[in-house]
Design a protein around this motif. Structure first.
Motif, short mmCIF file in Angstrom:
data_model
loop_
_atom_site.label_atom_id
_atom_site.label_comp_id
_atom_site.label_asym_id
_atom_site.label_seq_id
_atom_site.Cartn_x
_atom_site.Cartn_y
_atom_site.Cartn_z
N PRO A 16 36.47 41.61 34.29
CA PRO A 16 35.53 42.29 33.82
C PRO A 16 34.28 41.22 33.12
O PRO A 16 34.96 40.51 32.27
CB PRO A 16 36.04 43.23 32.53
CG PRO A 16 37.64 43.17 33.42
CD PRO A 16 37.85 41.86 33.95
N GLY A 17 33.27 41.48 33.39
CA GLY A 17 31.99 40.93 32.64
C GLY A 17 31.87 39.53 33.40
O GLY A 17 30.79 38.85 33.03
N LYS A 26 45.79 36.60 38.19
CA LYS A 26 46.04 37.12 36.81
C LYS A 26 45.99 36.42 35.81
O LYS A 26 46.82 35.36 36.09
CB LYS A 26 47.01 38.50 36.96
CG LYS A 26 46.81 39.48 37.72
CD LYS A 26 48.06 40.62 37.96
CE LYS A 26 47.56 41.63 38.68
NZ LYS A 26 48.42 42.62 38.95
N GLY A 27 45.58 36.61 34.58
CA GLY A 27 45.52 35.90 33.53
C GLY A 27 45.13 34.60 33.44
O GLY A 27 45.41 33.87 32.45
#
Length: 97
Positions: A16-17, A26-27
């Motif tokens: 996001p963003g 992920k992460g």
């Protein structure tokens, strides 16, 4: 009526963003394109070496490579957009000292 299948990824997620539409590990702040380029670039890592070097599961590397192979037009478009931005800002030319 055609049905669209949505692939669920275990190790990839959107950021996001982010200015990038491609998925990230992920992460981590590692885009799928980074994995792809590291494995297929001029001084390539093996998938296992990449997993070890960046402390990610080998399955995450394989998933990122599969994703990148299926989304090459998106990845190439984002790479071209980034290169154009670098050029427009003059960051690809030597600085004048």
């Amino acid at each position: 009526m055609a049905m669209t299948t949505v692939t669920q990824y275990q190790y990839l997620e959107p950021r996001p963003g982010s200015n990038y539409r491609q998925l990230f590990l992920k992460g981590r702040r590692i885009r799928a394109a980074i994995v792809f380029e590291a494995v297929h670039g001029p001084d390539p890592y093996t998938p296992e070496e990449f997993a070890d070097e960046f402390d990610v599961p080998i399955e995450a590397v394989r998933e990122a490579l599969e994703y990148a192979n299926h989304h090459l037009p998106l990845i190439e478009a984002e790479r071209n957009r980034e290169a154009a931005d670098v050029h427009a800002r003059g960051l690809d030319r030597p600085s004048r000292s």
